[in-house]
Design an enzyme around this catalytic site. Structure first.
Site, PDB file in Angstrom:
ATOM      1  N   ILE A 157      42.665  16.926  42.336  1.00 17.99           N
ATOM      2  CA  ILE A 157      41.348  16.495  41.844  1.00 17.99           C
ATOM      3  C   ILE A 157      41.095  15.033  42.209  1.00 17.99           C
ATOM      4  CG2 ILE A 157      39.949  16.126  39.758  1.00 17.99           C
ATOM      5  CD1 ILE A 157      41.456  18.616  38.564  1.00 17.99           C
ATOM      6  N   ARG A 177      51.975   8.623  40.533  1.00 20.48           N
ATOM      7  CA  ARG A 177      53.432   8.592  40.323  1.00 20.48           C
ATOM      8  C   ARG A 177      54.162   8.330  41.637  1.00 20.48           C
ATOM      9  NH1 ARG A 177      55.378  13.923  37.504  1.00 20.48           N
ATOM     10  NH2 ARG A 177      54.463  14.704  39.425  1.00 20.48           N
ATOM     11  N   THR A 178      53.647   8.949  42.706  1.00 24.18           N
ATOM     12  CA  THR A 178      54.260   8.693  44.015  1.00 24.18           C
ATOM     13  C   THR A 178      53.179   8.220  44.981  1.00 24.18           C
ATOM     14  OG1 THR A 178      53.975  11.066  44.421  1.00 24.18           O
ATOM     15  CG2 THR A 178      56.199  10.335  43.916  1.00 24.18           C
ATOM     16  N   ILE A 235      38.473  12.763  32.923  1.00 28.52           N
ATOM     17  CA  ILE A 235      38.337  14.205  33.185  1.00 28.52           C
ATOM     18  C   ILE A 235      39.719  14.856  33.155  1.00 28.52           C
ATOM     19  CG2 ILE A 235      36.167  14.195  34.491  1.00 28.52           C
ATOM     20  CD1 ILE A 235      38.267  14.271  36.999  1.00 28.52           C
ATOM     21  N   ALA A 236      40.719  14.111  32.663  1.00 29.56           N
ATOM     22  CA  ALA A 236      42.103  14.617  32.691  1.00 29.56           C
ATOM     23  C   ALA A 236      42.411  15.389  31.410  1.00 29.56           C
ATOM     24  CB  ALA A 236      43.060  13.453  32.901  1.00 29.56           C
ATOM     25  N   ARG A 237      42.923  14.694  30.426  1.00 27.86           N
ATOM     26  CA  ARG A 237      43.157  15.251  29.095  1.00 27.86           C
ATOM     27  C   ARG A 237      42.927  14.124  28.089  1.00 27.86           C
ATOM     28  NH1 ARG A 237      42.758  19.545  30.879  1.00 27.86           N
ATOM     29  NH2 ARG A 237      44.188  21.306  30.836  1.00 27.86           N
ATOM     30  N   GLU A 266      40.842  17.786  20.527  1.00 27.64           N
ATOM     31  CA  GLU A 266      39.816  18.827  20.725  1.00 27.64           C
ATOM     32  C   GLU A 266      40.015  19.968  19.757  1.00 27.64           C
ATOM     33  OE1 GLU A 266      39.558  20.010  24.856  1.00 27.64           O
ATOM     34  OE2 GLU A 266      39.398  17.940  25.499  1.00 27.64           O
ATOM     35  N   HIS A 284      34.413  19.390  27.521  1.00 29.82           N
ATOM     36  CA  HIS A 284      35.499  19.897  28.386  1.00 29.82           C
ATOM     37  C   HIS A 284      34.965  20.976  29.356  1.00 29.82           C
ATOM     38  CE1 HIS A 284      40.141  20.439  28.615  1.00 29.82           C
ATOM     39  NE2 HIS A 284      39.580  20.625  29.794  1.00 29.82           N
ATOM     40  N   ILE A 285      34.046  20.539  30.224  1.00 31.71           N
ATOM     41  CA  ILE A 285      33.376  21.487  31.137  1.00 31.71           C
ATOM     42  C   ILE A 285      33.769  21.268  32.598  1.00 31.71           C
ATOM     43  CG2 ILE A 285      31.345  21.910  29.680  1.00 31.71           C
ATOM     44  CD1 ILE A 285      29.884  19.826  31.626  1.00 31.71           C
TER      45      ILE A 285
END
Ligand code: NAP
Ligand code: GLV
Length: 326
Positions: A157, A177-178, A235-237, A266, A284-285
């Protein structure tokens, strides 16, 4: 023949595909399932197909002694206790890739909406009326084109967001992370440590999974590093951001605004967010286009059918347990 329990409504043609393959399918008739209904539903199930709002915890695994496959209708699997799944040799499937571009589109929709004040001004026009074109309205917004974008998590994403950003002639920084030298060249983006990215970006877009390492990755310290003119897009969590700290930062004008598709608890939304005009909120769409939801359901069912035939599906989250109990 396997017993499949689906914990939310899905497209009937996908249920039919499972049935035509000889499996017995029970579908929970609602969109949300209560814990006791879930425990009852999985009691004799070999397969659970679930939306990411279904929490598949130790209690659920314990109530499902025959469970062999959990197929998540979503790419993020933070709703599933993977350690428990692995201990029980339950194969976990998800839906990567098919939703990537739809979620990246939403990232841009949110960025544009908050920076150009689309939602706020739609409400204004409906309540106050259109005052007529003026050169110096009190509602000037900020440009997305040409601004500096900081992408946190340059995966599927994140990369799709970067591809769109190129079209907006944005300068693109990323932290992940990398490091991704191939993508740096392809997308024209530059790696920056998180602190530097936060200090330099006009828009920070969060695209990581939720893991113990990313929980509250954006807290008071990180928010204080951002520019007072910058926007945070999540838009992740939800739990990647300390929501209380975000409300404080927005109230105190430490950042210009935020656009959030996901929330820390949520379906609860922090009441402080609801009071702020410089915040755009969506329920959360990210993947919620009709075509993408169809592709997600088809991918989940394809994975289940493949696994039940004893073949390793591509979308397996814990390949180390394969073939598990199949
Ligand atoms: P992905 O391809 O696995 O990308 C995730 C990226 O995050 C990877 O590049 C990964 O780095 C990076 N990452 C992981 N842990 C990190 C850390 N501690 N610090 C920095 N970077 C880290 O996954 P995706 O398909 O893009 O999906 C990403 C997430 O978006 C999902 O897990 C889900 O939570 C969320 N999502 C939300 C919606 C929505 O409706 N809003 C829809 C779909 C997905 P590596 O490359 O090193 O692994
Ligand atoms: C949606 O949030 C997903 O993880 O697919």
């Amino acid at each position: 023949m396997a017993k499949v329990f689906i914990s939310c409504r899905i497209f009937p043609e996908e249920v039919k595909r499972l049935e035509e393959a000889g499996h017995s399918v029970e579908v929970h008739p609602g969109d949300v399932i209560a814990k006791d209904e879930l425990l009852q539903g999985v009691a004799d199930a070999e397969v659970l197909v679930c939306p990411l709002s279904t929490k598949v915890d130790k209690e659920v695994f314990a109530a499902a002694p025959n469970l062999k496959i959990v197929a998540n209708l979503g790419v993020g699997v933070d709703n599933i206790d993977l350690r428990e799944a692995n201990a029980r040799k339950v194969v976990v499937l998800n839906t990567p890739g098919v939703l990537t571009d739809t979620v990246a589109d939403l990232a841009f929709a949110l960025m544009l909406a908050v920076a150009r004040r689309v939602v706020e001004l739609d409400k204004y026009l409906r309540t106050e009326g259109f005052p007529g074109w003026t050169f110096m309205p009190p509602y000037l917004g900020h440009d997305v084109w040409g601004a500096t974008l900081g992408i946190v998590g340059l995966g599927r994403i994140g990369s799709a967001v970067a591809r769109r950003a190129k079209g907006f002639r944005m300068r693109i920084l990323y932290y992940s992370r990398t490091r991704k030298p191939g993508l740096e060249e392809e997308l024209g983006c530059r790696f920056a440590e998180l602190d530097e990215l936060l200090q330099e970006s006009d828009f920070v877009v969060l695209c990581t999974p939720l893991t113990p390492e990313t929980h509250h990755m954006i807290g008071p310290r990180e928010l204080s590093l951002m520019k007072p003119t910058a926007y945070l897009i999540n838009i992740a969590r939800g739990p990647v951001v300390d929501e209380g700290a975000l409300v404080e930062a927005l109230r105190e004008g430490k950042i210009a605004g935020a656009a959030l598709d996901v929330f820390e608890r949520e379906p609860e939304v922090h009441p402080g967010l609801l009071e702020l005009h410089n915040v755009v909120l969506t329920p959360h769409i990210g993947s919620a286009s009709a075509g993408t939801r169809r592709r997600m359901a088809a991918m989940a069912v394809d994975g289940v059918l493949t696994a039940l035939q004893g073949k390793k599906p591509e979308n397996i989250v814990n390949p180390e347990v394969w073939p598990g109990r199949l």
